[in-house]
Design a protein around this motif. Structure first.
Motif, short mmCIF file in Angstrom:
data_model
loop_
_atom_site.label_atom_id
_atom_site.label_comp_id
_atom_site.label_asym_id
_atom_site.label_seq_id
_atom_site.Cartn_x
_atom_site.Cartn_y
_atom_site.Cartn_z
N PRO A 306 5.62 -84.94 -14.34
CA PRO A 306 6.01 -84.39 -15.63
C PRO A 306 4.80 -83.98 -16.43
O PRO A 306 3.74 -84.50 -16.28
CB PRO A 306 6.69 -85.57 -16.30
N PHE A 307 5.08 -83.08 -17.28
CA PHE A 307 4.13 -83.08 -18.33
C PHE A 307 4.89 -83.33 -19.58
O PHE A 307 5.83 -82.71 -19.82
CB PHE A 307 3.43 -81.77 -18.51
N PRO A 308 4.42 -84.02 -20.52
CA PRO A 308 3.39 -85.05 -20.30
C PRO A 308 4.09 -86.33 -19.91
O PRO A 308 5.01 -86.76 -20.59
CB PRO A 308 2.76 -85.24 -21.67
N ALA A 309 3.71 -86.82 -18.85
CA ALA A 309 4.48 -87.93 -18.29
C ALA A 309 4.32 -89.15 -19.16
O ALA A 309 3.31 -89.37 -19.76
CB ALA A 309 3.96 -88.25 -16.91
N VAL A 311 3.22 -92.42 -19.16
CA VAL A 311 2.23 -92.81 -18.18
C VAL A 311 2.58 -94.10 -17.54
O VAL A 311 2.93 -95.06 -18.20
CB VAL A 311 0.88 -92.96 -18.87
N GLN A 317 -4.70 -93.50 -7.99
CA GLN A 317 -4.17 -92.15 -7.97
C GLN A 317 -3.09 -92.00 -6.90
O GLN A 317 -2.02 -91.49 -7.12
CB GLN A 317 -5.30 -91.20 -7.66
N ARG A 320 0.01 -94.04 -7.52
CA ARG A 320 0.86 -93.44 -8.52
C ARG A 320 1.55 -92.21 -7.98
O ARG A 320 2.70 -91.96 -8.22
CB ARG A 320 0.03 -93.06 -9.74
N ALA A 321 0.76 -91.48 -7.24
CA ALA A 321 1.35 -90.28 -6.66
C ALA A 321 2.51 -90.66 -5.76
O ALA A 321 3.55 -90.03 -5.76
CB ALA A 321 0.29 -89.52 -5.86
N LEU A 324 5.36 -91.65 -7.79
CA LEU A 324 5.97 -90.51 -8.44
C LEU A 324 6.80 -89.71 -7.47
O LEU A 324 7.79 -89.10 -7.83
CB LEU A 324 4.89 -89.62 -9.06
N ASN A 325 6.34 -89.73 -6.27
CA ASN A 325 7.07 -88.93 -5.30
C ASN A 325 8.28 -89.63 -4.75
O ASN A 325 9.15 -89.00 -4.14
CB ASN A 325 6.14 -88.55 -4.14
N ASN A 373 10.54 -88.30 -21.55
CA ASN A 373 9.52 -87.26 -21.46
C ASN A 373 9.89 -86.19 -20.46
O ASN A 373 9.08 -85.72 -19.68
CB ASN A 373 8.19 -87.87 -21.07
N HIS B 44 -2.69 -87.39 -25.83
CA HIS B 44 -1.56 -88.23 -25.53
C HIS B 44 -0.74 -87.58 -24.42
O HIS B 44 -0.59 -86.36 -24.39
CB HIS B 44 -0.72 -88.38 -26.80
N GLN B 45 -0.23 -88.44 -23.55
CA GLN B 45 0.60 -87.95 -22.45
C GLN B 45 -0.10 -86.84 -21.70
O GLN B 45 0.41 -85.74 -21.53
CB GLN B 45 1.96 -87.50 -22.98
N THR B 46 -1.30 -87.19 -21.32
CA THR B 46 -2.16 -86.18 -20.72
C THR B 46 -1.85 -85.99 -19.25
O THR B 46 -1.46 -86.92 -18.55
CB THR B 46 -3.62 -86.62 -20.83
N VAL B 47 -2.03 -84.80 -18.85
CA VAL B 47 -1.84 -84.44 -17.45
C VAL B 47 -3.10 -83.71 -17.01
O VAL B 47 -3.59 -82.84 -17.71
CB VAL B 47 -0.62 -83.52 -17.31
N ASP B 58 -0.07 -81.29 -11.06
CA ASP B 58 -0.30 -82.08 -12.27
C ASP B 58 -0.34 -83.55 -11.93
O ASP B 58 0.55 -84.06 -11.25
CB ASP B 58 0.84 -81.83 -13.27
N PRO B 60 -0.26 -87.05 -13.88
CA PRO B 60 -0.13 -87.68 -15.19
C PRO B 60 -1.19 -88.75 -15.39
O PRO B 60 -1.43 -89.55 -14.49
CB PRO B 60 1.28 -88.28 -15.17
N ARG B 61 -1.79 -88.72 -16.53
CA ARG B 61 -2.92 -89.61 -16.76
C ARG B 61 -2.76 -90.54 -17.95
O ARG B 61 -3.53 -91.45 -18.11
CB ARG B 61 -4.19 -88.79 -16.97
N GLY B 62 -1.86 -90.21 -18.81
CA GLY B 62 -1.69 -91.12 -19.94
C GLY B 62 -2.49 -90.71 -21.16
O GLY B 62 -2.48 -89.56 -21.54
N ILE B 91 1.43 -83.62 -5.95
CA ILE B 91 0.09 -84.13 -6.22
C ILE B 91 -0.71 -84.29 -4.94
O ILE B 91 -1.89 -83.92 -4.86
CB ILE B 91 0.19 -85.49 -6.94
N GLU B 92 -0.05 -84.81 -3.94
CA GLU B 92 -0.79 -85.03 -2.70
C GLU B 92 -1.30 -83.72 -2.14
O GLU B 92 -2.44 -83.62 -1.69
CB GLU B 92 0.12 -85.69 -1.66
#
Lengths: 767, 132
Positions: A306-309, A311, A317, A320-321, A324-325, A373, B44-47, B58, B60-62, B91-92
């Motif tokens: 998502p944006f913006p997920a 978190v 990484q 999380r990926a 997420l998947n 979100n 905030h809610q950064t990607v 993308d 997600p990073r928080g 992402i992968e």
């Protein structure tokens, strides 16, 4: 933790009297450290209640509890220094313990100390109860890992130990402060805890007090951070730091407490350590999850990118990926608890229930769990999520909020308060303060002036006024620093400061005289020489140009001096151009030299407006005289045309005689005129002169242009040349004055006139 | 309220989604929540958006707190769909692509260096310079 360390120092029976004396002192540190809670909260009552609960747990004798709490009252009154209450209370109580517990005092005391000191705790004491420690520790470890602070561990350990000492008197528990007690109240036995915990929690929460939560807010709407009630906080005295937030960043917003569950350790308030809240696994798919819970659950197995997920917790990484998947909608507690446990540690702030309202994104979500979100998800994606949700039978969730409602509100807005914005703006404005704006920010000032003029011109019809930034005008203060001087002291001052740095080297500035300069110049490149001259002239010119602005700024009495200075400068400038002997003629050599560089041409074009008329005329004549050479040199730069504007101005203010002279100069030498005609600037200049002459003639019948034949002759020769020269050799001027035709019509016959007209019509467009 | 008209101030940009380009080449997209006089940013809610070729992904990073000096540029993100040209991948996949690209670049660099060395020249390493 302060208290534990103080145990080491102070907690001996012999010293208890000494400790008593300080109890009356009001310790500021205590207040600052622990805030209002140390004073306002009645920890004694709190403690008493907890103690009662504890009794119930262990079926201990209820009697001592009251007595001990009674004992506590005199001991632990408000004004105690932070370090002291525990020891004082505990030390006071030890005599009681002695009476009641009889015999265990020394042991328990040592264990108290040793248990609290991490250095010693590891070593351990040789006591029979040690065996209790490991099993307890291991079973409680997973729970404890989520609790913050090592002290918790210690206190817990210790507490555990005490609890399991059989009918240990409650006073021992009472010897802890309220913090330890509450912390110690972890899941002792998981079975017991759940019930007791609720009570404890509720009691604590009721006592300690949450930020106000308007009961009318539904859980969905609760997370509006813009309406937080701030707990009091001491302000930081550091200058330059932002204004103290009324609400610390981590403070939870007001929200309804629909369930105790919601009191995860996600949002500790600034003052109250809410470590008593144990980790709880949310029941399977609770009907009404609080936003926090929802998000903490929902985030982890979130599948969409998502944006913006919202978190997820701090995963790697790939992890999380992967998460997420994985399929969303698995709201099992499988992933959630480990994440909650391992990842939380402290708190995960601000899983707002909706992302920012960034424009419409697909259909409204009817399902709360994903709501937070996904407003910006691709519509198809969200539909997919919805479907999955439905498949999981989550359809009974409350979801009926309209899209518009959600879209308009961003729960995280206004994190930066108005005050803070103003603070930043103020700092930025401070940076714009200057005593001399023309010195500090010359280009911006000029740019701004031009912009304003342009706006005035453009927006004359419109009534709107653009907002202008008004920078603060700071008066220029004269600060002359005179270093401290001691009368009669020998030698230099040894005290050096920022304003008076010590002179390490006696360096004397020697300016080279002009003779030396010349000698050195010969060594240099000729071009550099020229540039050097030009630059010197430029500095003079800049002075001259800034004269006006300076004039306005200088006080009255200094204005004459400034005027004089201005005149001198201008004179100097001209002097550098003119012939050595003649006043009214520009030195060809100099002129050529300067004009051979681009910078020089620019210089002349800027200089001309400032010169008085005769001198300016002389300069223009010099240019005209040397035009072919100049034209040749300008081949590369092609910037002679910069001169057109100032030269025009000069020409228009010339007298007729000088105009004639000018025309003559232009044609002075043999073959000069064709060359002139070949050059754009030359042609333009020629036309300018002719046009000016025509204007003079037509406007003023008494003009002296026709007094002698020079003008006529000159014009004739021009016409001859124009007719002779082929069109290809004629350069197109920058502009063609319209009255040339009428000029020529005076002198030539019709046939030739037509030809001339043709020639005249060679403009840059036709080329 | 119009803060600082005529200047480049970030105050008006608060609570809006922004795209931030950092000095190390990363692209972050987040909602700008807070600033200070050094242009330190709180996102905030950064990607983090990784672009490789026409693909992007993308992560997600928080919450990001970015020191101001590390920002190259930032601008408001108006959420215009770019699906026609760019293709969003997982992402992968994007990380994979990025890694491949990095490897290829390193390989070409290595070859170049080797070739240069063979010819007896030397190119000073840009160790002291900033990346990108």
């Amino acid at each position: 933790m302060f208290r534990f360390q103080s145990f080491d120092d102070d907690c001996t029976l012999e010293e208890e009297e000494g400790l008593v004396e300080e109890e009356d002192e009001i310790d500021q540190f205590n207040d600052d450290t622990f805030g209002a809670g140390a004073i306002d909260d009645d920890w004694q009552e709190e403690h008493a209640r907890l103690a009662e609960l504890d009794e119930l747990v262990r079926d201990g004798p209820p009697g001592p509890a009251d007595a001990s709490s009674g004992d506590l009252t005199p001991a632990g009154s408000n004004a105690n220094p932070s370090a002291l209450p525990p020891p004082s209370s505990s030390s006071r109580l030890y005599p009681d313990i002695d009476e009641r517990a009889g015999g265990d005092l020394a042991e328990s005391l040592t264990r108290l100390i040793l248990g609290s000191d991490p250095a010693i705790a590891g070593v351990g004491t040789a006591s029979s109860d040690r065996s209790h420690f490991p099993p307890k520790l291991s079973s409680q470890a997973p729970h404890l890992s989520a609790l913050s602070g090592q002290s918790l561990m210690r206190s817990y350990q210790h507490h555990q130990h005490l609890l399991h000492r059989g009918p240990a008197p409650l006073s021992q528990i009472n010897s802890h402060s309220i913090w330890e007690n509450s912390m110690g109240f972890g899941p002792v036995n998981s079975g017991l805890v759940n019930q007791k915990e609720d009570k404890t929690l509720m009691s604590i929460i009721k006592e300690v007090g949450l930020p106000n939560r308007p009961p009318t807010l539904s859980r969905e709407e609760g997370r509006d951070l813009s309406e937080r009630v701030p707990p009091p906080r001491s302000s930081s005295p550091v200058i330059g730091s932002p204004p103290v937030r009324a609400v610390p960043i981590g403070t939870p917003p007001k929200q309804p407490m629909s369930q105790v569950l919601n009191q995860q350790n996600n949002h500790p308030s600034a003052i109250h350590v809410r470590a008593s809240v144990p980790l709880r696994y949310p029941p399977p798919f609770p009907e009404r999850l609080s936003p926090n819970n929802l998000l903490s659950i929902a985030n982890s197995p979130l599948s969409h990118p998502p944006f913006p997920a919202g978190v997820g917790p701090v995963l790697s990484q790939i992890q999380r990926a992967q998460l997420l998947n994985s399929q969303v909608g698995q709201f099992q507690r499988g992933p959630a608890p480990p994440l909650l446990q391992g990842g939380v540690g402290g708190f995960r702030p601000f899983f707002g229930q909706s992302g920012p309202r960034m424009g419409p994104h697909g259909p409204p979500l009817g399902h709360t769990p994903i709501r937070h979100n996904t407003t910006h998800l691709h519509p198809q994606h969200r539909r997919m999520l919805n479907q999955r949700m439905q498949n999981r039978g989550s359809g009974d969730h409350v979801g009926g909020r309209g899209v518009g409602d959600r879209k308009n509100r961003d729960p995280y807005s206004n994190l930066m308060t108005q005050r803070e914005k103003e603070w930043v703006a103020r700092i930025q404005m401070m940076q714009l303060q200057s005593t001399d704006p023309y010195l500090d920010d010359y280009y911006y000032q000029n740019y701004y002036e031009k912009m304003e003029k342009r706006q005035e011109r453009d927006r004359d019809n419109r009534k709107e006024h653009t907002t202008k930034l008004i920078t603060p005008q700071v008066a220029k203060l004269e600060h002359t620093y005179r270093p401290v001087q001691f009368a009669g002291s020998l030698g230099k001052l040894t005290v050096s400061s920022v304003n008076n740095p010590r002179k390490m080297i006696d360096a004397v500035v020697t300016t080279r005289s002009d003779d030396e300069e010349k000698r050195e110049k010969q060594v240099w490149n000729k071009r550099r020489q020229i540039l050097y001259t030009v630059e010197k002239m430029y500095s003079l010119l800049l002075e001259v140009q800034d004269f006006e602005k300076k004039f306005l700024q200088t006080p009255e009495h200094q204005r004459d001096a400034l005027l004089e200075q201005h005149k001198t400068h201008t004179l100097q400038l001209y002097n550098s151009l003119r012939e050595k002997e003649w006043d009214d003629r520009v030195s060809d050599e100099q002129c050529l030299m300067i004009m051979s560089v681009r910078k020089g041409k620019r210089l002349i074009s800027r200089l001309l407006p400032f010169l008085p008329q005769p001198q300016a005329a002389a300069v223009v004549m010099g240019i005209a005289r040397n035009l072919p050479a100049l034209a040749k040199k300008d081949k590369q730069d092609q910037v002679l045309c910069w001169l057109v504007e100032p030269v025009t101005a000069v020409i228009q203010s010339m007298s007729s005689t000088s105009l004639t002279d000018l025309l003559q100069e232009l044609q002075g030498r043999e073959g000069q005129l064709p060359l002139v005609l070949q050059n754009k600037f030359g042609v333009t200049l020629l036309y300018l002169i002719l046009s000016e002459g025509e204007r003079m003639q037509s406007s003023d019948p008494n003009c002296q242009l026709m007094d002698d034949n020079r003008w006529t002759e000159l014009v004739f020769s021009v016409t001859r040349e124009l007719l002779k020269v082929p069109s290809s050799a004629l350069s197109s001027p920058l502009f063609t004055p319209p009255n040339l035709v009428s000029l020529f019509s005076r002198y030539v016959d019709r046939q030739r006139l037509e030809l001339l007209q043709e020639k005249l019509q060679i403009t840059s467009l036709s080329r | 309220m119009n803060y600082m008209p005529g200047t480049a101030s970030l105050i008006e940009d608060i609570d809006k989604k922004h795209l931030v380009l950092l000095r190390d080449g990363r692209t972050l997209i987040g909602i700008l929540r807070s600033i200070d006089q050094f242009a330190n940013l709180v996102l905030h809610q950064t990607v983090e958006r990784i672009h490789v070729g026409k693909k992007f992904g993308d992560i997600p990073r928080g919450i990001f707190v970015v020191r101001g000096e590390n920002v190259v540029l930032l601008g408001e993100d108006l959420d215009k769909e770019c699906d026609q040209i760019l293709q969003r991948v997982s992402i992968e996949e994007i990380l994979e692509e990025q890694r491949t690209e990095q490897q290829a670049k390193q390989e070409s660099e290595r070859l170049k260096l080797q070739a240069v060395k063979e010819r007896g020249l030397s190119i000073p390493k840009a160790d002291t310079l900033d990346d990108f």
